[in-house]
Design an enzyme around this catalytic site. Structure first.
Site, short mmCIF file in Angstrom:
data_model
loop_
_atom_site.label_atom_id
_atom_site.label_comp_id
_atom_site.label_asym_id
_atom_site.label_seq_id
_atom_site.Cartn_x
_atom_site.Cartn_y
_atom_site.Cartn_z
N CYS A 112 0.83 -1.20 0.00
CA CYS A 112 0.00 0.00 0.00
C CYS A 112 0.88 1.27 0.00
CB CYS A 112 -0.95 -0.05 1.20
SG CYS A 112 -2.28 1.16 1.22
N THR A 113 0.60 2.20 0.90
CA THR A 113 1.32 3.47 0.92
C THR A 113 2.70 3.37 1.57
OG1 THR A 113 0.08 4.05 2.92
CG2 THR A 113 -0.75 4.91 0.83
#
Length: 323
Positions: A112-113
């Protein structure tokens, strides 16, 4: 005596990380260990800047196995999770440590981030990568030296592996297991987790194709708003130019410059986004939805949907529609 083939997977922990980014991939490797002979087990470790309790974004606290400086040699896969703490907070100690740690690892990656932390450490330059669909543009702006892919659930580029949002970390970890121990083992793990080995459509079905429509009084914004508010109507570049009170040529150039899409690409994306809302929230027949969204026919909608989203309208309704 059989030589050990253990692979050490290290997950970095920090405050405000997403818990599922950590536990999803780690459970994939843990469940794999149930199916693998002992000498092929993954060795799972967690590290943090300070060996104190780390608070995740949901409030759960985790105790890391060791501090960053105590990381043992021989890491096979070093992973960084995402969360608000990955893209909204500076971690100078962690980003200073990451390049050296990555040099000592056979593979590295982010869920993800978590890709933002790799980028802050200068580790995305020259690589293809991805992140959560809602943050791909921001990641690309912050890391112009990388090529941020917008649609894939995960991206493998040489020794770097990155995934889309949150549960995509499970897909990414399954891909790692398949590479390490074969597709059959990865498939058995997927069955235990009640997930599919390969999702249809990548990340595209999860996010809107268009950003929020600006409601200001510029010519281009007025046309965008009119298209969205009158999506059932037919549109040509000439008609849109007339709405903007511009010549067709100047309008087409100005529109693409401001929106980064041609006028007709914008119309198509707007039609698809509206049809998705109707597929999600109604049981209207496909031909009615096609008419209300300006496609003209269910066949035309199905073709556009499949090419742009990677799913047919019926598949999309089954996956995202209500009961």
């Amino acid at each position: 005596m059989r030589e050990s083939a253990h692979k050490t997977v290290v997950m970095v922990l920090f405050n405000d990380m997403l818990m599922l980014d950590v536990t999803g991939p780690m459970d994939v490797f843990s469940i794999s260990n149930r199916l693998l002979p002992e000498h092929q087990h993954y060795r799972l470790l967690t590290v943090s800047e300070h060996q104190t309790l780390v608070r995740s974004s949901c409030g759960l606290k985790v105790q890391a196995d060791m501090t960053l400086k105590d990381l043992p040699a021989g890491t096979d896969l070093l992973l960084v999770p995402g969360g608000p703490g990955a893209y909204g907070v500076a971690h100078p100690g962690l980003t200073a440590w990451l390049p050296t740690a990555v040099k000592g690892a056979r593979r590295f990656g982010a869920i993800c981030t978590g890709a933002f932390l790799l980028g802050d450490a200068g580790l995305l330059d020259g690589y293809r990568c991805t992140t959560h669909w809602n943050y791909v543009e921001r990641l690309a702006q912050r890391n112009p030296g990388s090529r941020v892919e917008t649609e894939q659930i995960y991206v493998i580029d040489r020794n770097l592996i990155t995934s889309g949002g949150i549960t995509a970390g499970i897909d990414m970890a399954l891909a790692v297991v398949a590479e390490d121990h074969g597709k059959d083992i990865a498939l058995e793990v997927a069955k235990v987790l009640l997930v599919v080995m390969k999702r249809q459509g990548g990340q595209t079905p999860y996010g809107p194709l268009l950003a929020a429509v600006p409601r200001d009084d510029t010519a281009i914004a007025r046309v965008q708003a009119y298209i969205v508010d009158h999506i059932e109507e037919p549109f040509t570049v000439q008609r849109m130019a007339e709405l903007a009170a511009m010549s067709t040529r100047n309008f087409a150039r100005a529109f693409q410059r401001e929106v980064n899409l041609t006028p007709m690409q914008y119309v198509l994306n707007a039609r698809i986004d509206h049809s998705r809302k109707l597929l999600e929230g109604s049981d209207l027949p496909l031909k009615v939805i096609a008419c209300r969204c300006g496609f003209g026919s269910a066949r035309h909608m199905r073709k556009a949907f499949s090419e742009r989203i990677g799913l047919t309208p019926n598949q999309y309704r089954q996956q995202f529609g209500g009961d």
